[in-house]
Write a protein that holds these residues in place. Structure first.
Motif, PDB file in Angstrom:
ATOM      1  N   LEU A  75       0.876  -1.167   0.000  1.00 23.83           N
ATOM      2  CA  LEU A  75       0.000   0.000   0.000  1.00 23.83           C
ATOM      3  C   LEU A  75       0.913   1.215   0.000  1.00 23.83           C
ATOM      4  CD1 LEU A  75      -2.742   1.492   0.374  1.00 23.83           C
ATOM      5  CD2 LEU A  75      -2.436   1.184   2.830  1.00 23.83           C
ATOM      6  N   VAL A  76       0.782   2.064  -1.013  1.00 20.01           N
ATOM      7  CA  VAL A  76       1.594   3.274  -1.114  1.00 20.01           C
ATOM      8  C   VAL A  76       0.652   4.468  -1.003  1.00 20.01           C
ATOM      9  CG1 VAL A  76       3.187   4.600  -2.545  1.00 20.01           C
ATOM     10  CG2 VAL A  76       3.284   2.101  -2.578  1.00 20.01           C
ATOM     11  N   MET A  77       0.947   5.334  -0.037  1.00 16.44           N
ATOM     12  CA  MET A  77       0.124   6.530   0.167  1.00 16.44           C
ATOM     13  C   MET A  77       1.004   7.761   0.009  1.00 16.44           C
ATOM     14  SD  MET A  77      -2.271   5.448   3.391  1.00 16.44           S
ATOM     15  CE  MET A  77      -0.981   4.812   4.452  1.00 16.44           C
ATOM     16  N   LYS A  78       0.517   8.706  -0.754  1.00 17.37           N
ATOM     17  CA  LYS A  78       1.227   9.973  -0.937  1.00 17.37           C
ATOM     18  C   LYS A  78       0.615  10.978   0.025  1.00 17.37           C
ATOM     19  CE  LYS A  78       2.632   8.798  -5.478  1.00 17.37           C
ATOM     20  NZ  LYS A  78       3.055   9.253  -6.756  1.00 17.37           N
ATOM     21  N   GLY A  79       1.379  11.353   1.018  1.00 21.50           N
ATOM     22  CA  GLY A  79       0.875  12.144   2.128  1.00 21.50           C
ATOM     23  C   GLY A  79       0.613  13.607   1.850  1.00 21.50           C
ATOM     24  N   ALA A  80       1.023  14.113   0.699  1.00 19.54           N
ATOM     25  CA  ALA A  80       0.848  15.538   0.417  1.00 19.54           C
ATOM     26  C   ALA A  80      -0.622  15.932   0.319  1.00 19.54           C
ATOM     27  CB  ALA A  80       1.570  15.909  -0.878  1.00 19.54           C
TER      28      ALA A  80
END
Length: 108
Positions: A75-80
């Protein structure tokens, strides 16, 4: 300021968590709050084999959380563009779906 304490983070189904961010950017708050929750002693005690790796960069890169589960799924989440609550909700729902004890409790 830390994320609100709603539920305990359980890392049973997680192999490793890699968090990378540039601390000088304005969009890293949610990623740092997520890191604080998953790296807490209480969360870490739920799976002592789970690695939490933090990479601090100074290259204006986007904050990213990369989670690898024990079954190999990522699971890859882009926190921006996510809040810490959204990140934790996505993470916990995926963990609950992978935890055999949680599955057994929902079937009853």
């Amino acid at each position: 300021m830390a994320a609100p304490r709603k539920a305990t983070v359980v890392l049973k189904a997680v192999k490793n968590i890699t968090v990378q961010f540039c601390p000088f950017e304005s969009n890293v708050r949610s990623t740092r709050e997520f890191l604080a929750r998953v790296a807490s002693d209480k969360a870490r005690s739920s799976n002592m084999n789970c690695e939490v790796i933090t990479t601090v960069k100074h290259d204006k890169s986007e904050p990213v959380v990369d989670i690898t589960y024990v079954d190999g799924e990522r699971l890859v989440m882009k926190g921006a563009k996510l809040t810490s609550s959204e990140m934790l909700a996505a993470f916990q729902s995926r963990c609950a779906a992978k935890d055999p004890q949680t599955k057994a409790a929902t079937k009853k």
